[in-house]
Design a protein around this motif. Structure first.
Motif, PDB file in Angstrom:
ATOM      1  N   LEU A   1      -1.153  44.921  44.418  1.00 45.28           N
ATOM      2  CA  LEU A   1      -1.036  45.032  45.869  1.00 45.28           C
ATOM      3  C   LEU A   1       0.247  45.749  46.278  1.00 45.28           C
ATOM      4  CD1 LEU A   1      -2.347  44.272  48.590  1.00 45.28           C
ATOM      5  CD2 LEU A   1      -1.103  42.102  48.487  1.00 45.28           C
ATOM      6  N   LYS A   2       1.217  45.840  45.359  1.00 48.55           N
ATOM      7  CA  LYS A   2       2.481  46.523  45.679  1.00 48.55           C
ATOM      8  C   LYS A   2       2.255  47.997  45.994  1.00 48.55           C
ATOM      9  CE  LYS A   2       3.663  47.672  40.871  1.00 48.55           C
ATOM     10  NZ  LYS A   2       4.622  47.451  39.772  1.00 48.55           N
ATOM     11  N   ASN A   3       1.137  48.559  45.521  1.00 50.57           N
ATOM     12  CA  ASN A   3       0.823  49.957  45.820  1.00 50.57           C
ATOM     13  C   ASN A   3       0.501  50.165  47.293  1.00 50.57           C
ATOM     14  OD1 ASN A   3       1.065  50.631  43.051  1.00 50.57           O
ATOM     15  ND2 ASN A   3      -1.053  49.984  42.682  1.00 50.57           N
ATOM     16  N   TYR A   4       0.170  49.078  47.989  1.00 47.14           N
ATOM     17  CA  TYR A   4      -0.189  49.172  49.410  1.00 47.14           C
ATOM     18  C   TYR A   4       0.895  48.600  50.325  1.00 47.14           C
ATOM     19  CZ  TYR A   4      -4.722  49.868  47.197  1.00 47.14           C
ATOM     20  OH  TYR A   4      -5.737  50.326  46.417  1.00 47.14           O
ATOM     21  N   ASN A   5       1.636  47.589  49.843  1.00 42.25           N
ATOM     22  CA  ASN A   5       2.656  46.985  50.715  1.00 42.25           C
ATOM     23  C   ASN A   5       4.078  47.329  50.296  1.00 42.25           C
ATOM     24  OD1 ASN A   5       3.195  45.404  48.459  1.00 42.25           O
ATOM     25  ND2 ASN A   5       2.722  43.448  49.440  1.00 42.25           N
ATOM     26  N   ASN A   6       4.220  48.246  49.305  1.00 39.54           N
ATOM     27  CA  ASN A   6       5.549  48.672  48.839  1.00 39.54           C
ATOM     28  C   ASN A   6       6.422  47.494  48.422  1.00 39.54           C
ATOM     29  OD1 ASN A   6       5.112  51.500  49.308  1.00 39.54           O
ATOM     30  ND2 ASN A   6       5.377  51.121  51.504  1.00 39.54           N
ATOM     31  N   THR A   7       5.796  46.526  47.755  1.00 43.13           N
ATOM     32  CA  THR A   7       6.407  45.288  47.238  1.00 43.13           C
ATOM     33  C   THR A   7       6.817  44.313  48.347  1.00 43.13           C
ATOM     34  OG1 THR A   7       8.744  45.944  47.105  1.00 43.13           O
ATOM     35  CG2 THR A   7       7.321  46.594  45.266  1.00 43.13           C
ATOM     36  N   ARG A   8       6.574  44.654  49.628  1.00 50.59           N
ATOM     37  CA  ARG A   8       6.992  43.772  50.730  1.00 50.59           C
ATOM     38  C   ARG A   8       5.897  42.745  50.989  1.00 50.59           C
ATOM     39  NH1 ARG A   8       8.298  48.886  52.919  1.00 50.59           N
ATOM     40  NH2 ARG A   8       6.666  48.700  54.521  1.00 50.59           N
ATOM     41  N   GLY A   9       6.040  41.565  50.367  1.00 47.92           N
ATOM     42  CA  GLY A   9       5.006  40.551  50.476  1.00 47.92           C
ATOM     43  C   GLY A   9       5.198  39.585  51.630  1.00 47.92           C
ATOM     44  N   ALA A  10       6.276  38.805  51.599  1.00 48.90           N
ATOM     45  CA  ALA A  10       6.491  37.787  52.633  1.00 48.90           C
ATOM     46  C   ALA A  10       7.949  37.382  52.648  1.00 48.90           C
ATOM     47  CB  ALA A  10       5.610  36.574  52.364  1.00 48.90           C
ATOM     48  N   PHE A  11       8.411  36.918  53.805  1.00 44.52           N
ATOM     49  CA  PHE A  11       9.713  36.269  53.851  1.00 44.52           C
ATOM     50  C   PHE A  11       9.518  34.870  54.428  1.00 44.52           C
ATOM     51  CE2 PHE A  11       9.634  38.322  58.056  1.00 44.52           C
ATOM     52  CZ  PHE A  11      10.052  37.294  58.893  1.00 44.52           C
ATOM     53  N   GLU A  12      10.457  34.014  54.073  1.00 45.18           N
ATOM     54  CA  GLU A  12      10.294  32.601  54.410  1.00 45.18           C
ATOM     55  C   GLU A  12      11.664  31.956  54.565  1.00 45.18           C
ATOM     56  OE1 GLU A  12       7.237  30.672  52.015  1.00 45.18           O
ATOM     57  OE2 GLU A  12       8.556  28.959  51.791  1.00 45.18           O
ATOM     58  N   PHE A  13      11.787  31.042  55.528  1.00 43.27           N
ATOM     59  CA  PHE A  13      13.033  30.287  55.620  1.00 43.27           C
ATOM     60  C   PHE A  13      12.737  28.820  55.891  1.00 43.27           C
ATOM     61  CE2 PHE A  13      12.583  31.487  60.164  1.00 43.27           C
ATOM     62  CZ  PHE A  13      12.762  30.253  60.768  1.00 43.27           C
ATOM     63  N   SER A  14      13.681  27.988  55.546  1.00 44.06           N
ATOM     64  CA  SER A  14      13.572  26.560  55.831  1.00 44.06           C
ATOM     65  C   SER A  14      14.913  26.052  56.329  1.00 44.06           C
ATOM     66  CB  SER A  14      13.144  25.769  54.588  1.00 44.06           C
ATOM     67  OG  SER A  14      14.222  25.625  53.688  1.00 44.06           O
ATOM     68  N   LEU A  15      14.849  25.083  57.225  1.00 47.56           N
ATOM     69  CA  LEU A  15      16.041  24.428  57.756  1.00 47.56           C
ATOM     70  C   LEU A  15      15.807  22.927  57.661  1.00 47.56           C
ATOM     71  CD1 LEU A  15      18.792  24.863  59.224  1.00 47.56           C
ATOM     72  CD2 LEU A  15      17.528  24.654  61.377  1.00 47.56           C
ATOM     73  N   VAL A  16      16.628  22.246  56.888  1.00 47.74           N
ATOM     74  CA  VAL A  16      16.433  20.821  56.629  1.00 47.74           C
ATOM     75  C   VAL A  16      17.724  20.059  56.921  1.00 47.74           C
ATOM     76  CG1 VAL A  16      15.845  19.072  54.911  1.00 47.74           C
ATOM     77  CG2 VAL A  16      14.713  21.307  54.836  1.00 47.74           C
ATOM     78  N   LYS A  17      17.568  18.968  57.627  1.00 47.39           N
ATOM     79  CA  LYS A  17      18.701  18.073  57.887  1.00 47.39           C
ATOM     80  C   LYS A  17      18.342  16.687  57.376  1.00 47.39           C
ATOM     81  CE  LYS A  17      21.074  15.639  61.674  1.00 47.39           C
ATOM     82  NZ  LYS A  17      22.421  15.634  61.081  1.00 47.39           N
ATOM     83  N   GLN A  18      19.244  16.100  56.627  1.00 42.98           N
ATOM     84  CA  GLN A  18      19.047  14.717  56.215  1.00 42.98           C
ATOM     85  C   GLN A  18      20.353  13.961  56.381  1.00 42.98           C
ATOM     86  OE1 GLN A  18      17.703  15.277  52.128  1.00 42.98           O
ATOM     87  NE2 GLN A  18      19.689  14.610  51.379  1.00 42.98           N
TER      88      GLN A  18
END
Length: 346
Positions: A308-325
């Motif tokens: 799939l990198k041939n179509y998305n130029n290796t740009r798959g997904a980004f993700e973040f999380s914010l956790v407080k304990q």
């Protein structure tokens, strides 16, 4: 024109995959920062706190879709009803999941309430059992849908008739999950945790189409297994290896890797996080993050390595999380001994 047709074809394939009852559930690359969706037995299992709240956000395929797929969650859990000698307690929590596939074509919302019981087996191990029950909703904006029989050879024409008929564009069902965990912590420098869970154990029906004989519209049970650890190298470094495997019908996923925590401030109030994970056959996932007192922010990026990198130029997904304990009694929290390695124990 060729590139446009390719993107359109990929979009149709992806949407078909998401609509199929044999597709995988919503999930995050940072599974270790989404504890209640990984295993309901994680509810109230907070090695160095009394409560925990967090949010997760994932943005996927923005390089090949006009409107990317977005997955969001918010969760919270708490320890409650500890027994007299603090060797057993109840965990209570909840999680909200929301996913939008493309231009509101397919929208999923799930709300779960979870409960777990945690019991110390001896001074260095803990067994946990938990389950959750929730409401799930899926809906389609049919005005944005185009079907194969509406393709005129060059474009998809919404004015052309289609033979595809939906029984409903809005469905609801009850969903149940169950799981168990085992944690081993022989000293303040070593911590190991393994768990297993089963999702959709009641196998609810999920389909926008009219039921037909011989076609099973029930959601397949999804099984998840994970293993993680925490090892204190010295007063400056803690290493956290993690592995996660899930299988649902004919779809499976394996993610494994390691992140390292570096003690910036000396007292554990400021922590720098860096790591690298690998999703088998799909992506390399670098991770960076920062911990400040009882709040942790982490960011990951899925760099596609499959075809799939041939179509998305290796740009798959980004993700973040914010956790407080944190703890309810700050004075007791300062005196509290964490079950897993912590810079604050030095």
């Amino acid at each position: 024109m060729k590139k446009t047709a390719t993107i359109l074809f990929l979009g149709i394939c992806i949407l078909h995959f998401r609509l199929s009852s044999y597709s995988q559930d919503l999930h995050f690359s940072q599974f270790f920062n989404s504890p209640l969706t990984t295993n309901p037995a994680n509810t109230g299992f907070i090695p160095d706190g009394d409560y925990r709240i967090g949010v997760n956000y994932r943005n996927q395929w923005s390089s090949i879709m006009t409107v990317p797929y977005k997955t969001m969650s918010a969760f919270g859990d708490v320890q409650a009803l500890q027994n007299r000698d603090n060797t057993g307690w109840l965990g209570l929590g909840g999680v909200i999941l929301h996913d939008v596939a493309g231009s509101s074509i397919l929208t999923t919302t799930r709300i779960y309430g979870s409960v777990a019981y945690h019991q110390m087996i001896n001074l260095g191990s803990l067994l946990s059992l938990g389950f959750d029950v929730g409401w799930a909703n899926k809906r389609i904006n049919v005005n944005n849908l185009r079907f194969p029989d509406q393709f005129d050879g060059r474009f998809f024409d919404s004015h052309l008739p289609t033979g595809v008929v939906l029984a409903s564009n809005n469905i609801n069902y009850l969903d149940i999950q169950a799981g168990m965990n085992y944690a081993y912590f022989p000293n303040d420098k070593v911590y190991l945790n393994a768990g297993f869970s089963a999702m959709h154990v009641n196998r609810p029906k999920e389909s926008f189409f009219i039921s037909k004989p011989g076609i099973d519209n029930r959601i397949p049970v999804r099984y998840i297994g994970f293993l993680n650890g925490s090892f204190m190298v010295n007063s400056q470094w803690i290493l956290n290896p993690n592995a996660y495997y899930t299988i649902q019908a004919k779809s499976s996923e394996l993610v494994a890797g390691l992140n390292a925590h570096y003690n910036l401030s000396g007292d554990g109030d400021k922590v720098l996080i860096g790591g690298l994970y690998y999703r088998s056959g799909d992506a390399i996932i670098p991770q960076v993050g920062l911990g400040f007192k009882d709040i942790t922010f982490t960011f990951t990026y899925d760099a596609t390595i499959s075809t799939l990198k041939n179509y998305n130029n290796t740009r798959g997904a980004f993700e973040f999380s914010l956790v407080k304990q944190g703890v309810f009694d700050k004075y007791m929290g300062d005196k509290r001994q964490s079950m897993c390695p912590s810079f604050r124990n030095f």
